[in-house]
Write an enzyme that holds these catalytic residues in place. Structure first.
Site, short mmCIF file in Angstrom:
data_model
loop_
_atom_site.label_atom_id
_atom_site.label_comp_id
_atom_site.label_asym_id
_atom_site.label_seq_id
_atom_site.Cartn_x
_atom_site.Cartn_y
_atom_site.Cartn_z
N LYS A 68 0.80 -1.23 0.00
CA LYS A 68 0.00 0.00 0.00
C LYS A 68 0.84 1.29 0.00
O LYS A 68 0.50 2.26 -0.66
CB LYS A 68 -0.95 0.01 1.20
CG LYS A 68 -2.09 -0.99 1.07
CD LYS A 68 -3.05 -0.86 2.22
CE LYS A 68 -4.13 -1.93 2.12
NZ LYS A 68 -5.12 -1.83 3.19
N ASP A 73 -10.14 2.55 2.50
CA ASP A 73 -10.24 1.83 3.77
C ASP A 73 -11.05 2.62 4.82
O ASP A 73 -11.89 2.06 5.52
CB ASP A 73 -8.84 1.54 4.35
CG ASP A 73 -8.18 0.34 3.68
OD1 ASP A 73 -8.89 -0.47 3.07
OD2 ASP A 73 -6.94 0.22 3.79
P1 NAP Z 1 0.88 -2.87 9.19
O1 NAP Z 1 1.05 -1.59 8.45
O2 NAP Z 1 1.85 -3.98 8.99
O3 NAP Z 1 0.82 -2.41 10.74
C1 NAP Z 1 1.40 -3.14 11.69
C2 NAP Z 1 1.01 -2.54 13.08
O4 NAP Z 1 0.86 -3.63 13.96
C3 NAP Z 1 2.05 -1.64 13.62
O5 NAP Z 1 1.45 -0.66 14.42
C4 NAP Z 1 2.91 -2.59 14.47
O6 NAP Z 1 3.57 -1.98 15.54
C5 NAP Z 1 1.82 -3.49 15.02
N1 NAP Z 1 2.37 -4.80 15.38
C6 NAP Z 1 2.92 -5.72 14.54
N2 NAP Z 1 3.33 -6.79 15.26
C7 NAP Z 1 3.06 -6.53 16.56
C8 NAP Z 1 3.26 -7.24 17.79
N3 NAP Z 1 3.82 -8.45 17.79
N4 NAP Z 1 2.83 -6.66 18.93
C9 NAP Z 1 2.23 -5.44 18.92
N5 NAP Z 1 2.02 -4.72 17.81
C10 NAP Z 1 2.44 -5.26 16.63
O7 NAP Z 1 -0.55 -3.52 8.96
P2 NAP Z 1 -1.86 -2.75 8.50
O8 NAP Z 1 -1.84 -2.58 7.02
O9 NAP Z 1 -2.02 -1.54 9.35
O10 NAP Z 1 -3.00 -3.83 8.82
C11 NAP Z 1 -3.38 -4.10 10.15
C12 NAP Z 1 -4.51 -5.13 10.14
O11 NAP Z 1 -5.67 -4.55 9.56
C13 NAP Z 1 -4.19 -6.38 9.29
O12 NAP Z 1 -4.69 -7.52 9.96
C14 NAP Z 1 -4.98 -6.14 8.01
O13 NAP Z 1 -5.35 -7.35 7.38
C15 NAP Z 1 -6.20 -5.41 8.57
N6 NAP Z 1 -6.90 -4.61 7.54
C16 NAP Z 1 -8.21 -4.93 7.29
C17 NAP Z 1 -8.92 -4.20 6.36
C18 NAP Z 1 -10.36 -4.56 6.10
O14 NAP Z 1 -10.94 -4.14 5.08
N7 NAP Z 1 -11.00 -5.30 7.00
C19 NAP Z 1 -8.32 -3.14 5.67
C20 NAP Z 1 -6.98 -2.82 5.96
C21 NAP Z 1 -6.28 -3.58 6.90
P3 NAP Z 1 5.05 -1.36 15.37
O15 NAP Z 1 4.87 0.02 14.78
O16 NAP Z 1 5.60 -1.35 16.75
O17 NAP Z 1 5.82 -2.29 14.44
#
Ligand code: NAP
Length: 277
Positions: free
Chosen positions: A76, A113
């Site tokens: 993204k 989103d």
């Molecule tokens: P991302 O950019 O990879 O964000 C990762 C986030 O999670 C960061 O804040 C990271 O913290 C935290 N994190 C990762 N591992 C962790 C751990 N072990 N303990 C605590 N925090 C942790 O992912 P994203 O794109 O934001 O997506 C997040 C979720 O939303 C995913 O499951 C995705 O599938 C879902 N999503 C769903 C939709 C929908 O339409 N339903 C749309 C978009 C996203 P740090 O900054 O400390 O690394």
């Protein structure tokens, strides 16, 4: 790039989703249902694209006549840097989940989103205006939803993240509160707690004190799983007033992409029923 399934026909307008991995994506099912219901002559396929091939493969898709793509993990932010122009909400998010080929051949990046989450909260009857919100995680998804949530004038938004500095950089810059995500995060009184880390994908959930969930808290997980995500199970166990997982948001963000591409807003009710777990 190689389709991971085989529904395409060269006479139909071509759309799809790029990600890595992508085999699990429900987007072809959702867009297929929208196309059928609105009688659009189009195909929608999954494309497994690795980060090193993102620009090459997406360029090839559009050069060969493709009309639009959805973009998912991990591309993204890369997509936001690659496009010719960004919509204001995609620029605000710094992330793109929808690519549109314009009449003049240039590619516009958008982010649906936040609109998807807001539509789903409205569908579920969850209020944001005047309420106290906590978001767990400060990644790409949080960047996409923060602006639309703020536009509804909540009483407070706190973003809590494992790397507190990342929460500060994101939330502090937008007039929101921020905190360290961990067992010491025990603020209470939230009306809506949104889980926005990918931990559920590996069966986990962030370490937080159960006091963030109260008897009037609605818990929303952006992730989804059958029959429930770990976060939803946990929130239920601690007495949340209501829970929902991100399948509804997935359908609604897809509907917004479809509307942008085809100029028709699909009725999402049938698709919500079809993919409900
Ligand atoms: P991302 O950019 O990879 O964000 C990762 C986030 O999670 C960061 O804040 C990271 O913290 C935290 N994190 C990762 N591992 C962790 C751990 N072990 N303990 C605590 N925090 C942790 O992912 P994203 O794109 O934001 O997506 C997040 C979720 O939303 C995913 O499951 C995705 O599938 C879902 N999503 C769903 C939709 C929908 O339409 N339903 C749309 C978009 C996203 P740090 O900054 O400390 O690394």
């Amino acid at each position: 790039m190689t389709r991971s399934d085989s529904t395409a026909s060269s006479t139909l307008d071509r759309y799809g989703v790029v990600g890595h991995p992508i085999a699990h994506s429900l987007s072809p099912l959702i867009h297929g249902a929208f196309a059928e219901a609105t009688r659009q002559r189009m195909t929608y396929d999954r494309y497994d694209v690795t980060p090193e091939n993102f620009e090459r493969d997406v360029s090839a898709f559009f050069e060969s006549g493709g009309r639009g793509l959805n973009v998912t993990v991990p591309h993204k932010e890369r997509a936001a840097a690659w496009v010719d122009e960004l919509t204001p909400r995609a620029r605000h998010a710094g992330a793109v989940n929808t690519l549109i080929k314009l009449e003049d051949g240039r590619i516009r990046g958008d982010n649906t989103d936040g609109a998807g989450l807001m539509s789903d909260l409205s569908r579920l009857g969850v209020a944001v205006t005047g309420r106290r919100l906590l978001i767990l995680g400060a990644g790409g998804a949080t960047r996409g939803i923060l602006g639309p949530l703020q536009e509804c004038s909540p009483a407070e938004i706190v973003v809590a993240n494992r790397t507190a500095e990342r929460a500060r950089a994101l939330a502090g810059g937008q007039g929101c509160g921020y905190d360290q995500l961990g067992p010491f995060l025990s603020r209470g009184g939230f009306d809506l707690v949104i889980h926005a880390t990918p931990l559920g994908l590996s069966g986990g959930l962030p370490e937080v004190d159960s006091r963030i969930i109260g008897t009037r808290t609605f818990a929303y997980d952006l992730g989804y799983g059958k029959p429930d995500t770990p976060f939803i199970r946990w929130a239920r166990e601690y007495g949340a007033a209501g829970v929902a997982q991100g399948l509804g948001m997935l359908v609604e963000q897809a509907a917004e992409s479809f509307r942008i591409w085809r100029g028709i807003a699909p009725d999402t009710r049938e698709v919500h029923r079809k993919i409900a777990v």
